[in-house]
Design an enzyme around this catalytic site. Structure first.
Site, PDB file in Angstrom:
ATOM      1  N   HIS A  89      40.098  35.966  40.464  1.00 58.57           N
ATOM      2  CA  HIS A  89      40.513  36.022  39.050  1.00 58.57           C
ATOM      3  C   HIS A  89      39.670  37.115  38.378  1.00 58.57           C
ATOM      4  CE1 HIS A  89      42.134  34.769  35.300  1.00 58.57           C
ATOM      5  NE2 HIS A  89      41.576  33.587  35.145  1.00 58.57           N
TER       6      HIS A  89
ATOM      7  N   LYS B 193      41.131  41.380  52.217  1.00 64.66           N
ATOM      8  CA  LYS B 193      41.741  41.382  50.881  1.00 64.66           C
ATOM      9  C   LYS B 193      40.952  42.355  50.046  1.00 64.66           C
ATOM     10  CE  LYS B 193      44.653  37.908  49.392  1.00 64.66           C
ATOM     11  NZ  LYS B 193      44.902  36.670  48.682  1.00 64.66           N
ATOM     12  N   VAL B 194      41.603  43.298  49.438  1.00 67.62           N
ATOM     13  CA  VAL B 194      40.887  44.279  48.637  1.00 67.62           C
ATOM     14  C   VAL B 194      41.082  43.924  47.163  1.00 67.62           C
ATOM     15  CG1 VAL B 194      40.561  46.730  48.177  1.00 67.62           C
ATOM     16  CG2 VAL B 194      41.278  45.981  50.449  1.00 67.62           C
ATOM     17  N   MET B 195      39.973  43.614  46.515  1.00 66.45           N
ATOM     18  CA  MET B 195      40.028  43.133  45.135  1.00 66.45           C
ATOM     19  C   MET B 195      40.502  44.247  44.186  1.00 66.45           C
ATOM     20  SD  MET B 195      39.211  40.093  45.558  1.00 66.45           S
ATOM     21  CE  MET B 195      38.889  39.382  47.144  1.00 66.45           C
ATOM     22  N   GLY B 196      41.214  43.812  43.138  1.00 69.21           N
ATOM     23  CA  GLY B 196      41.752  44.791  42.201  1.00 69.21           C
ATOM     24  C   GLY B 196      43.195  45.154  42.524  1.00 69.21           C
ATOM     25  N   PHE B 197      43.718  44.570  43.610  1.00 70.77           N
ATOM     26  CA  PHE B 197      45.121  44.809  43.992  1.00 70.77           C
ATOM     27  C   PHE B 197      45.853  43.476  44.097  1.00 70.77           C
ATOM     28  CE2 PHE B 197      42.979  48.592  45.373  1.00 70.77           C
ATOM     29  CZ  PHE B 197      43.890  49.604  45.077  1.00 70.77           C
TER      30      PHE B 197
ATOM     31  N   HIS C   9      48.900  40.592  42.505  1.00 69.35           N
ATOM     32  CA  HIS C   9      48.950  39.671  41.361  1.00 69.35           C
ATOM     33  C   HIS C   9      49.906  38.540  41.678  1.00 69.35           C
ATOM     34  CE1 HIS C   9      49.261  38.262  37.231  1.00 69.35           C
ATOM     35  NE2 HIS C   9      48.120  38.896  37.043  1.00 69.35           N
TER      36      HIS C   9
ATOM     37  N   ARG D 149      49.680  45.989  32.411  1.00 66.84           N
ATOM     38  CA  ARG D 149      48.540  46.486  31.631  1.00 66.84           C
ATOM     39  C   ARG D 149      47.885  47.710  32.270  1.00 66.84           C
ATOM     40  NH1 ARG D 149      45.766  40.760  32.336  1.00 66.84           N
ATOM     41  NH2 ARG D 149      46.494  41.321  34.428  1.00 66.84           N
TER      42      ARG D 149
ATOM     43  N   ASP E 250      42.132  44.754  36.686  1.00 68.03           N
ATOM     44  CA  ASP E 250      40.719  44.872  37.062  1.00 68.03           C
ATOM     45  C   ASP E 250      40.413  46.182  37.777  1.00 68.03           C
ATOM     46  OD1 ASP E 250      39.797  42.374  36.067  1.00 68.03           O
ATOM     47  OD2 ASP E 250      40.914  41.408  37.674  1.00 68.03           O
TER      48      ASP E 250
ATOM     49  N   ARG F  38      38.561  37.395  26.408  1.00 66.31           N
ATOM     50  CA  ARG F  38      39.511  36.306  26.705  1.00 66.31           C
ATOM     51  C   ARG F  38      39.239  35.043  25.875  1.00 66.31           C
ATOM     52  NH1 ARG F  38      43.168  35.631  30.971  1.00 66.31           N
ATOM     53  NH2 ARG F  38      43.564  37.847  30.661  1.00 66.31           N
TER      54      ARG F  38
ATOM     55  N   ARG G   7      47.959  15.821  34.358  1.00 66.93           N
ATOM     56  CA  ARG G   7      47.516  14.986  35.474  1.00 66.93           C
ATOM     57  C   ARG G   7      48.618  15.000  36.538  1.00 66.93           C
ATOM     58  NH1 ARG G   7      47.032  11.983  39.866  1.00 66.93           N
ATOM     59  NH2 ARG G   7      45.507  10.300  39.736  1.00 66.93           N
TER      60      ARG G   7
HETATM   61  N1  COA Z   1      44.532  43.050  49.454  1.00 68.60           N
HETATM   62  C1  COA Z   1      45.158  42.945  50.650  1.00 68.60           C
HETATM   63  N2  COA Z   1      46.249  42.185  50.836  1.00 68.60           N
HETATM   64  C2  COA Z   1      46.721  41.516  49.774  1.00 68.60           C
HETATM   65  C3  COA Z   1      46.139  41.592  48.504  1.00 68.60           C
HETATM   66  C4  COA Z   1      44.993  42.393  48.360  1.00 68.60           C
HETATM   67  N3  COA Z   1      44.375  42.491  47.197  1.00 68.60           N
HETATM   68  N4  COA Z   1      46.814  40.829  47.631  1.00 68.60           N
HETATM   69  C5  COA Z   1      47.817  40.281  48.324  1.00 68.60           C
HETATM   70  N5  COA Z   1      47.751  40.693  49.616  1.00 68.60           N
HETATM   71  C6  COA Z   1      48.659  40.317  50.698  1.00 68.60           C
HETATM   72  C7  COA Z   1      48.194  39.017  51.317  1.00 68.60           C
HETATM   73  O1  COA Z   1      47.266  39.251  52.359  1.00 68.60           O
HETATM   74  C8  COA Z   1      49.486  38.433  51.782  1.00 68.60           C
HETATM   75  O2  COA Z   1      49.871  39.122  52.940  1.00 68.60           O
HETATM   76  P1  COA Z   1      50.517  38.333  54.170  1.00 68.60           P
HETATM   77  O3  COA Z   1      51.789  37.751  53.602  1.00 68.60           O
HETATM   78  O4  COA Z   1      50.715  39.389  55.184  1.00 68.60           O
HETATM   79  O5  COA Z   1      49.539  37.278  54.544  1.00 68.60           O
HETATM   80  C9  COA Z   1      50.463  38.831  50.693  1.00 68.60           C
HETATM   81  O6  COA Z   1      49.930  40.032  50.120  1.00 68.60           O
HETATM   82  C10 COA Z   1      50.602  37.774  49.587  1.00 68.60           C
HETATM   83  O7  COA Z   1      49.312  37.516  49.067  1.00 68.60           O
HETATM   84  P2  COA Z   1      48.863  36.145  48.427  1.00 68.60           P
HETATM   85  O8  COA Z   1      47.380  36.124  48.324  1.00 68.60           O
HETATM   86  O9  COA Z   1      49.508  34.998  49.156  1.00 68.60           O
HETATM   87  O10 COA Z   1      49.544  36.228  47.033  1.00 68.60           O
HETATM   88  P3  COA Z   1      49.131  35.435  45.770  1.00 68.60           P
HETATM   89  O11 COA Z   1      50.256  35.560  44.819  1.00 68.60           O
HETATM   90  O12 COA Z   1      48.644  34.085  46.086  1.00 68.60           O
HETATM   91  O13 COA Z   1      47.857  36.292  45.330  1.00 68.60           O
HETATM   92  C11 COA Z   1      46.133  37.301  44.230  1.00 68.60           C
HETATM   93  C12 COA Z   1      47.597  36.856  44.164  1.00 68.60           C
HETATM   94  C13 COA Z   1      45.773  37.964  42.917  1.00 68.60           C
HETATM   95  C14 COA Z   1      45.233  36.090  44.456  1.00 68.60           C
HETATM   96  C15 COA Z   1      45.971  38.298  45.419  1.00 68.60           C
HETATM   97  O14 COA Z   1      46.805  39.410  45.223  1.00 68.60           O
HETATM   98  C16 COA Z   1      44.526  38.732  45.573  1.00 68.60           C
HETATM   99  O15 COA Z   1      43.743  38.017  46.185  1.00 68.60           O
HETATM  100  N6  COA Z   1      44.157  39.909  44.998  1.00 68.60           N
HETATM  101  C17 COA Z   1      42.791  40.334  45.023  1.00 68.60           C
HETATM  102  C18 COA Z   1      41.992  39.678  43.904  1.00 68.60           C
HETATM  103  C19 COA Z   1      42.274  40.269  42.544  1.00 68.60           C
HETATM  104  O16 COA Z   1      42.318  41.462  42.380  1.00 68.60           O
HETATM  105  N7  COA Z   1      42.423  39.388  41.573  1.00 68.60           N
HETATM  106  C20 COA Z   1      42.661  39.746  40.201  1.00 68.60           C
HETATM  107  C21 COA Z   1      44.028  39.304  39.793  1.00 68.60           C
HETATM  108  S1  COA Z   1      44.414  39.884  38.165  1.00 68.60           S
END
Ligand code: COA
Length: 378
Positions: A222, A264-268, A270, A279, A321, A346, A365
């Site tokens: 998040h 998982k690369v953060m910042g990518f 949603h 945004r 982010d 926020r 609940r």
């Molecule tokens: N880097 C690499 N792969 C990613 C990814 C990322 N940031 N975000 C999603 N994916 C891939 C997953 O590995 C998954 O691939 P698979 O189907 O081959 O296993 C697919 O995309 C779906 O991802 P999932 O995590 O199930 O989707 P979600 O809707 O639950 O996730 C987030 C949303 C935001 C949790 C996820 O994109 C993420 O962890 N992002 C990084 C954290 C981040 O930047 N958070 C800020 C959000 S504003």
């Protein structure tokens, strides 16, 4: 329970109405009280947007003047809170400091046990006004610097920068920071806002709900993602002598390796937006201005390289982010301060939701499907 459909992570579940904001993934748009966030970022300051989120309408000049003077009057760090912050280790994560501060300010608030709509509005403005002093002071104490007192002649964002760095803020930087505050202010039923609504639904108080929300925001899936972006940049290596193209090439290689290792690369990515975060273009514009202002093209290279490689390999787009992290870095914030800045923004959205939840409450609940032992005897 075999036929029970589990909605893991509540994905796709609509749990209630809200009139605070509308996220529309299909049209890639975000509306605050009906206004596109991009238009708000282009024409309003953060104080006007905060007023809008709480009052459903933008303020008149008189209303804004009164609202701003209330905010300015609440900016100083409460000495009792300062003593408590000083008792926390400097290694404590700034989000832990923010969370503690929200809790202390709740316990010390004269309306602590009053959750009427009027009391909640007062508490929301007070907390919003107070949080920049907490964030700024915490960064300063970690650097061994003294507190900087607020200035009433500055707007919210300019004063935030002033209290953090103790230097007259530059207009261009203030504007970029203000845009980030507007973009971070509200985003419907995200994890932290939903947390705040769950706590409110038990008839608990506003500060308890915000304290819990700060805990939810800390996680890297998040709000913590803006910090994690900077960790990625640092891992790749920020080399100020490098050209944009050289930095981009190294970033692309890093991303290809990371994805090969299934990182998982953060910042990518949603949960709601699958074709890009509404945004990002506005925040990217603010980042571009900061890159030009501070003359740091190599950061543009790292940004572009990662984005292109992710797009090519997985068609996953950046979220807010991603541009926000390097923007705060360029402004001089320490990386662990990034998510606390998000908190300060926020608070507006969280408290608008708390007030909305309280006005039409139903205890939140849900049910669970039991998959443990069958009943057995001791
Ligand atoms: N880097 C690499 N792969 C990613 C990814 C990322 N940031 N975000 C999603 N994916 C891939 C997953 O590995 C998954 O691939 P698979 O189907 O081959 O296993 C697919 O995309 C779906 O991802 P999932 O995590 O199930 O989707 P979600 O809707 O639950 O996730 C987030 C949303 C935001 C949790 C996820 O994109 C993420 O962890 N992002 C990084 C954290 C981040 O930047 N958070 C800020 C959000 S504003």
């Amino acid at each position: 329970m075999a036929d029970t459909e589990i909605k893991k992570g509540l994905a796709g579940v609509v749990v209630d109405y809200t009139a605070v904001s509308k996220v529309n993934a299909e049209t890639n748009s975000l509306l605050y009280r009906g206004y596109p966030v991009q238009e708000l970022a282009a024409t309003c300051n953060f104080e006007e947007v905060a007023y809008l989120l709480w009052n459903c309408e933008l303020p008149s000049q008189d209303q804004l003047a009164e609202f701003s003077s209330r905010e300015r009057a609440g900016r100083a760090l409460d000495p009792a809170l300062k003593t408590i912050i000083d008792a926390l280790p400097v290694q404590a994560h700034p989000m832990d400091v923010c969370r503690t501060a929200a809790s202390v300010l709740g316990a010390r608030h004269p309306l602590a046990e009053d959750s009427s709509p009027e009391a909640n509005m007062t508490k929301a403005i007070d907390l919003w006004a107070a949080m920049p002093a907490v964030v700024a002071y915490d960064q300063r104490r970690r650097r061994g610097q003294d507190i900087v007192e607020p200035r009433e002649d500055l707007g919210y964002s300019a004063n935030f920068l002033w209290m953090t760095f103790g230097e007259d803020p530059v207009d261009e930087v203030v504007q970029a920071f203000d845009v980030s505050m507007i973009l971070y202010a509200e985003h419907s039923f995200n994890a932290s806002t939903f947390t705040a609504r769950v706590v409110t639904s038990t008839l608990s108080d506003l500060h308890s709900a915000v304290t819990a929300a700060i805990g939810a925001l800390k996680g890297p899936l998040h709000g913590g993602a803006n910090e994690a972006v900077m960790h990625t940049f640092n891992e790749i290596g920020i080399r100020s002598e490098e050209s944009m193209e050289e930095a981009a090439a190294r970033a692309r290689t890093w991303m290809e390796d990371a994805l090969r290792q299934k990182k998982k690369v953060m910042g990518f990515g949603h949960r709601v937006y699958k074709n890009g975060d509404s945004r990002v273009p506005t925040m990217k514009e603010a980042l571009d201005k900061m890159i030009a202002h501070y003359r740091r093209p190599e950061l543009q290279g790292l940004y572009n390289g990662l984005e292109q490689a992710m797009d090519q390999a997985k068609d996953i787009k950046p979220n807010l982010d991603y541009p926000a992290g390097p923007t705060y870095h360029l402004m001089g914030f320490d990386t662990p301060t990034f998510t606390p800045i998000f908190v300060a923004s926020r608070i507006t959205g969280w408290t608008a939701h708390i007030i909305e939840q309280a006005a039409a409450n139903s205890l939140i609940r849900p049910l669970s499907a039991y998959n443990g032992h069958e009943q057995r005897s001791l």
